[in-house]
Write an enzyme that holds these catalytic residues in place. Structure first.
Site, short mmCIF file in Angstrom:
data_model
loop_
_atom_site.label_atom_id
_atom_site.label_comp_id
_atom_site.label_asym_id
_atom_site.label_seq_id
_atom_site.Cartn_x
_atom_site.Cartn_y
_atom_site.Cartn_z
N ASN A 7 0.97 -1.00 -0.08
CA ASN A 7 0.05 0.02 0.13
C ASN A 7 1.05 1.27 -0.08
OD1 ASN A 7 -1.88 2.06 0.67
ND2 ASN A 7 -2.65 1.02 2.46
N ARG A 90 -2.73 -2.20 -3.60
CA ARG A 90 -3.72 -1.44 -3.22
C ARG A 90 -3.68 -0.16 -4.09
NH1 ARG A 90 -4.96 3.14 1.15
NH2 ARG A 90 -7.12 3.40 0.59
N HIS A 179 -13.01 3.22 0.12
CA HIS A 179 -12.83 2.16 1.04
C HIS A 179 -13.46 0.94 0.61
CE1 HIS A 179 -12.97 5.50 4.49
NE2 HIS A 179 -11.76 4.99 4.37
N ASN A 210 -10.24 7.02 11.11
CA ASN A 210 -9.89 8.49 10.75
C ASN A 210 -10.59 8.93 9.33
OD1 ASN A 210 -8.34 10.57 11.67
ND2 ASN A 210 -6.64 10.16 10.44
N GLY A 211 -10.71 8.25 8.31
CA GLY A 211 -11.38 8.50 7.29
C GLY A 211 -12.58 7.58 7.40
N ARG A 240 -11.13 15.91 8.11
CA ARG A 240 -12.12 16.16 7.03
C ARG A 240 -13.46 16.55 7.28
NH1 ARG A 240 -10.99 10.84 3.63
NH2 ARG A 240 -8.92 10.48 4.61
N GLY A 330 -11.31 1.54 12.92
CA GLY A 330 -10.70 1.91 14.26
C GLY A 330 -11.90 2.25 15.11
N GLY A 332 -15.25 2.16 14.56
CA GLY A 332 -16.40 1.32 14.57
C GLY A 332 -15.99 0.15 15.32
N GLU A 383 -8.17 -5.15 5.35
CA GLU A 383 -7.97 -4.80 3.95
C GLU A 383 -6.71 -5.43 3.57
OE1 GLU A 383 -8.67 -0.77 5.48
OE2 GLU A 383 -9.38 -0.23 3.08
P1 AMP Z 1 -8.17 4.01 11.62
O1 AMP Z 1 -8.06 5.19 10.70
O2 AMP Z 1 -9.33 2.90 11.40
O3 AMP Z 1 -7.16 3.52 12.13
O4 AMP Z 1 -9.14 4.57 13.02
C1 AMP Z 1 -8.30 5.65 13.71
C2 AMP Z 1 -9.54 5.79 14.94
O5 AMP Z 1 -9.82 4.74 15.57
C3 AMP Z 1 -8.98 7.15 15.88
O6 AMP Z 1 -9.97 8.08 16.02
C4 AMP Z 1 -8.93 6.29 17.03
O7 AMP Z 1 -9.38 6.89 18.25
C5 AMP Z 1 -9.85 4.87 16.91
N1 AMP Z 1 -9.28 3.82 17.64
C6 AMP Z 1 -8.24 3.09 17.02
N2 AMP Z 1 -8.00 1.89 17.80
C7 AMP Z 1 -8.48 2.30 19.00
C8 AMP Z 1 -8.81 1.53 20.32
N3 AMP Z 1 -8.03 0.56 20.72
N4 AMP Z 1 -9.55 2.25 21.33
C9 AMP Z 1 -10.17 3.06 20.81
N5 AMP Z 1 -10.23 3.81 19.76
C10 AMP Z 1 -9.31 3.37 18.71
#
Ligand code: AMP
Length: 396
Positions: A7, A90, A179, A210-211, A240, A330, A332, A383
């Site tokens: 990626n 990717r 996504h 984050n996205g 965003r 993250g 969800g 992914e």
């Molecule tokens: P992602 O872009 O899918 O990595 O998601 C990032 C988001 O997920 C951030 O806002 C984090 O606060 C949340 N996140 C990731 N891991 C955890 C965790 N173990 N506990 C709570 N929130 C998390």
């Protein structure tokens, strides 16, 4: 079969080496600061993390270091590059050209290049990764797995914008959605879990990270999604803005005395829950600030859940119903408060959350009660595994 999943970002390269039979990650890692200085973090499964700080003037050098790490006597996991059977890349944007993953050929590379103006920051980086791997692993089959492909099944009425039709015909201005690899992976798993792989089905996937994006999936096919022409559209995200009135762009450009590109940069990088709260884009920080009484952090969290619930409601209307909803990524997967807040808006659909089960983090679990009219699951996304699976399927 060992699949090397790549990626590539503009200055980074994430990778995993996956054994497709066991679906185990053999090693994974990340190259950062490519073109600046260079740092490789390599983690063999069960082994110690290895860090190499060395000049990475370009992606080819980064790939070379990764291949060295994979075959290194001490930190390596394979004895030679011949143990890499395939590479899965990717690729962010496949435009209207790619509705599925493909084996990479010269024609495919040209077609990806033709999508560059739709994703000027991402596709060129993905192509650099492809050519770097081609140069260092000649003859190893490679595939391209597109973020947009899953959404190519959206009907015209869902993907067209209310702009003059010529802009669609001439410039391909329309909703694409992103996504897709995650939405395909999670919706496929959700249909297995609710035993609807072979029957009619209506499900909604909430990829909240984050996205973030939400997708309506009818009979296994994406029929609508919240991201649009770019990943800036739809939900409020980490930094965003999500959907806003486009007239705000011109208004802010005048007020801030800057160009439209700078306003778009603000909407991409300085907005969302970070911009609203003034605290952070990370929901863990927002939760902590909200508990301490930071009102703007609470507002940001409320706005995030409210917008997500609105999108779920609108997609339920689009499909005339919903059998099941899945939360992933993250936020969800880990943030039970956000899941609870979103589900509270969905009482009118008959969603009843099992609060005890909802208290989980990062594991596959049904979080609705047995008498909930809509089944709700947490399903961790993966992914890289999805790319490895698609690669194997294409090559077999
Ligand atoms: P992602 O872009 O899918 O990595 O998601 C990032 C988001 O997920 C951030 O806002 C984090 O606060 C949340 N996140 C990731 N891991 C955890 C965790 N173990 N506990 C709570 N929130 C998390």
């Amino acid at each position: 079969m060992n699949v090397f999943v790549v990626n590539c970002g503009s200055s980074s390269l994430k990778y995993q080496l996956i054994d497709s039979e066991t679906e185990q990650v053999i090693a994974k890692g990340l190259c950062e600061r490519i073109g600046i200085d260079g740092r490789l973090t390599h983690k063999p499964n069960g082994g110690e993390e290895f860090i190499r700080e060395d000049a990475m003037p370009n992606h080819s050098q980064a790939v070379a270091y990764v291949l060295e790490a994979l075959t290194d006597e001490k930190h390596g996991v394979i004895s030679s590059l011949s143990e890499i059977d395939a590479v899965g890349h990717r690729v962010v944007h496949g435009g209207e050209k790619f509705a599925n993953s493909v084996v990479i050929t010269d024609e495919v590379i040209t077609a990806i290049e033709e999508c560059n103006d739709l994703a000027p920051l991402h596709n060129p980086a993905n192509l650099i990764g492809i050519s770097a791997c081609k140069a260092l692993m000649p003859g190893v089959p490679m595939t391209a797995v597109f973020d947009t492909a899953f959404h190519q099944t959206m009907p015209e009425k869902a993907y067209m914008y209310g702009t003059p039709y010529e802009y669609y015909k001439d410039y391909k201005v329309r909703k694409y959605g992103f996504h897709g690899t995650s939405h395909r992976f999670v919706s496929g798993r959700l249909l297995e879990l609710i035993d609807k792989t072979e029957t009619e089905s209506k499900v909604i996937i909430c990829h909240l990270g984050n996205g973030s994006s939400i997708t309506a999936v009818k009979d296994g096919r994406s029929v609508d999604t919240s991201m649009g022409f770019t990943p800036l559209d739809g939900l409020i995200m980490g930094t965003r803005s999500g959907s806003i009135d486009p007239a705000v762009v011109q208004f802010l450009s005048e007020k801030l005395n800057c160009g439209i590109d700078e306003v778009i940069n603000i909407l991409n990088k300085k907005s969302g829950v970070e911009g609203i709260s003034g605290v952070s884009s990370d929901f863990r920080d927002l939760d902590a600030a909200s508990i301490e009484g930071n009102e703007r952090a609470s507002l940001a969290l409320d706005m995030f859940a409210y917008r997500a619930a609105q999108v779920i409601g609108s997609f339920t209307a689009s499909m005339n119903g919903v059998d099941a909803i899945a939360f992933t990524a993250g936020i969800g997967e880990n943030n039970f408060k956000i899941r609870k807040e979103i589900c509270e808006y969905l009482g009118y659909l008959g969603v009843i959350l099992d609060e005890k089960k909802n208290a989980v983090r990062g594991e596959e679990i049904k979080i609705s009660t047995d008498d909930s009219k809509v089944t709700v699951y947490v399903i961790p996304t993966n992914e890289e595994l999805a790319i490895a699976r698609e690669t194997v399927a294409l090559l077999q």
